[in-house]
Design a protein around this motif. Structure first.
Motif, PDB file in Angstrom:
ATOM      1  N   PRO A  56       0.820  -1.225   0.000  1.00  0.00           N
ATOM      2  CA  PRO A  56       0.000   0.000   0.000  1.00  0.00           C
ATOM      3  C   PRO A  56       0.846   1.264   0.000  1.00  0.00           C
ATOM      4  O   PRO A  56       1.760   1.415   0.809  1.00  0.00           O
ATOM      5  CB  PRO A  56      -0.810  -0.149   1.293  1.00  0.00           C
ATOM      6  N   GLY A  57       0.529   2.166  -0.916  1.00  0.00           N
ATOM      7  CA  GLY A  57       1.230   3.443  -0.984  1.00  0.00           C
ATOM      8  C   GLY A  57       2.629   3.380  -1.550  1.00  0.00           C
ATOM      9  O   GLY A  57       3.360   4.375  -1.497  1.00  0.00           O
ATOM     10  N   GLN A  58       2.992   2.233  -2.100  1.00  0.00           N
ATOM     11  CA  GLN A  58       4.355   2.057  -2.613  1.00  0.00           C
ATOM     12  C   GLN A  58       4.346   1.798  -4.117  1.00  0.00           C
ATOM     13  O   GLN A  58       3.301   1.520  -4.717  1.00  0.00           O
ATOM     14  CB  GLN A  58       5.039   0.883  -1.912  1.00  0.00           C
ATOM     15  N   GLY A  59       5.531   1.874  -4.685  1.00  0.00           N
ATOM     16  CA  GLY A  59       5.681   1.480  -6.081  1.00  0.00           C
ATOM     17  C   GLY A  59       5.773  -0.027  -6.210  1.00  0.00           C
ATOM     18  O   GLY A  59       5.686  -0.761  -5.229  1.00  0.00           O
ATOM     19  N   LEU A  60       5.930  -0.495  -7.430  1.00  0.00           N
ATOM     20  CA  LEU A  60       6.010  -1.930  -7.683  1.00  0.00           C
ATOM     21  C   LEU A  60       7.436  -2.418  -7.492  1.00  0.00           C
ATOM     22  O   LEU A  60       8.402  -1.749  -7.877  1.00  0.00           O
ATOM     23  CB  LEU A  60       5.561  -2.246  -9.116  1.00  0.00           C
TER      24      LEU A  60
END
Lengths: 112, 113
Positions: free
Chosen positions: A40-44
């Motif tokens: 959540p709230g992060q890049g891949l």
């Protein structure tokens, strides 16, 4: 058209249970295949990739995936899920100098 | 080694305003990409660049512009913001195209009202 399909939008598993996330691909030749994870709230973040050779691929965080040409699949597995594995998982594919195509993602919920 | 960085993390725009989403990578990757992520839609490629001075359209380029004056930077410009551009935007980079392996930034969440 070249594509990857993730048939499960949402999956819930109990902590400690095994996990399998499905991915099917549609490419003319053997594609490059990937699994990414998005907290959540992060890049891949790349979990693992398959280019050729051994059809069972090991990745980070204890994940593995198996390339099955006969089933056009590249399913992601983990023998025992931890609560920290709750995230969204994306299968992706590329081939023939085409751009990477991402699936719509599978959201994993882990319950105690 | 910071990888791919994006600024800002969040932004609210009014319809018709413009803004630039910044993306910088310190891995000396030639290939850079801009994606948008909408719920249930996966990632859609907006624009990409194969090196400084070279850019090309992706799947959903309308309403956006890019430039690539240096290897490190790949800004995305929204000229006339519309509610349809409400999304999460990700920048990514790749060392070579044939590896297809991409490194992603943390994203920018944009709301247009």
């Amino acid at each position: 058209a070249q594509s990857v399909t993730q048939p499960d939008i949402h999956i819930t598993v109990s902590e400690g249970a095994s996990l399998e996330l499905r991915c099917n691909y549609s490419y003319g030749a053997t594609p490059y295949l990937f699994w990414y994870v998005q907290s959540p709230g992060q890049g891949l973040q790349l979990l693992l990739k398959y280019f050729s050779g051994d059809t069972l691929v090991q990745g980070i965080k204890g994940f593995e995936a198996e390339f099955k040409r006969s089933q056009s699949s590249f399913n992601l597995r983990k023998p025992s899920v931890h609560w920290s594995d709750a995230a969204e998982y994306f299968c992706a594919g590329a081939g023939g100098y085409q751009k990477v195509t991402f699936g719509i993602g599978t959201k994993l919920q882990v319950i105690p | 080694n910071a990888g791919v960085t994006q600024t800002p993390k969040f932004r609210i725009l009014k319809i018709g305003q413009s803004m630039t989403l910044q993306c910088t990578q310190d891995m000396n990757h030639n290939y850079m990409y801009w994606y948008r992520q909408d719920p249930g839609m996966g990632l859609k490629l907006i624009y990409y660049s194969v090196g400084a001075g070279i850019t090309d359209k992706g799947e959903v380029p309308n309403g956006y512009n890019v430039s690539r004056s240096t290897t490190e930077d790949f800004p995305l410009r929204l000229e006339l913001a519309a509610p349809s551009q409400t999304s999460v935007y990700f920048c990514a980079s790749s060392p070579v195209p044939t590896s297809y392996e991409q490194y992603f930034g943390p994203g920018t969440r944009l709301t247009v009202t």
